[in-house]
Design a protein around this motif. Structure first.
Motif: not given
Length: 283
Positions: A191-198
């Protein structure tokens, strides 16, 4: 004369650059991102990503010339290797280019990287992202450089990667199976996800045009009947579990102090233990 030299050095610092003082590297990246996000002006015949993703990538491209932009919110990436020396300009450019390659398969509602299908959302391999890189930029990237860039994004908590394990048969249905007949537990692309932090760095959630673009992309996906739910196998369960993946957490609880800590096991060096079993599931 001394005053002129000081003023010249200040002008060259990224914080003091004017909008016209943009390097050729950043201009080339911004131009290419604009082409990839346009339906007519690229060789693919259609846009590689929607307008909302294009705005996100154009905002991130400013990191090439100015690592201190957006009120220093990109410092976790710039100083993830050293608290004294930031990333080189070539490294910052590679971070942006790899992010563009990943965002070719970005789901704008959940910021998950994969391909929505009729029954579930499928994960993609790193080889697929590397192929996206070569198609987008017309150049190859070696495995060492690519995986090092992925590590930088993970250390900054801008990217989360979790292992996926599936089982091809139900184990509890028959407990008298022989060794060669035991169900196989195997791994799939992580699983690969961009974080909300980014995402929060660039403050685009309140942009009217970005919001409209996201809603339009979500509506098109729903109209086609494509799903964003992941399928996974959970231990001690007698069936597959279909569930909508939650946003990745950026904090964990320390096992010794029981206090919250940053989610940094990906970039940490794991020392061997005499008791064994000291491994992480992130890769």
């Amino acid at each position: 004369m001394r005053v002129c030299l000081v003023s010249l050095s200040k002008r060259k610092h990224p914080k003091n650059q004017s909008k016209r003082d943009v390097s050729a590297r950043q201009l080339a990246v911004e131009k290419r991102v604009t082409q990839l996000g346009s339906q007519k002006n690229n060789e693919f015949g259609k846009a590689k990503f929607p307008y909302s993703t294009k705005r996100l990538l154009l905002a991130f491209a400013k990191f090439i010339d100015n690592p201190h932009c957006y009120n220093n919110q990109l410092h976790d990436l710039n100083y993830c290797q050293s608290v004294v020396y930031g990333l080189q300009k070539r490294q910052r450019e590679t971070c942006v280019k790899v992010m563009v390659a990943m965002c070719c398969d970005l789901e704008v509602e959940t910021y998950q990287i994969g391909k929505p299908k009729l029954e579930y959302m499928d994960t993609i391999t790193h080889k697929t992202i590397i192929k996206n890189y070569e198609a987008c930029w017309g150049e190859s990237i070696c495995d060492k450089r690519y995986y090092h860039t992925i590590k930088l994004l993970k250390m900054a908590d801008f990217l989360v990667i979790d292992a996926v394990y599936l089982q091809d048969r139900d184990l509890l249905a028959n407990l008298d199976l022989k060794d060669e007949d035991l169900p196989r537990v195997y791994s799939k692309p992580a699983y690969k996800s961009l974080t909300q932090k980014f995402i929060n760095v660039f403050g685009l959630d309140n942009d009217e045009h970005v919001v409209k673009s996201k809603l339009r992309s979500i509506a098109n996906r729903v109209k086609k009947g494509l799903k964003t739910a992941w399928v996974c196998y959970e231990a001690f369960s007698d069936s597959y579990v279909w569930k909508k993946r939650q946003r990745p957490t950026t904090t964990r609880r320390d096992s010794a102090t029981h206090q919250p800590r940053d989610r940094y096991p990906q970039g940490r060096v794991i020392k061997p233990s005499v008791f064994g079993g000291n491994y992480t599931t992130e890769h």
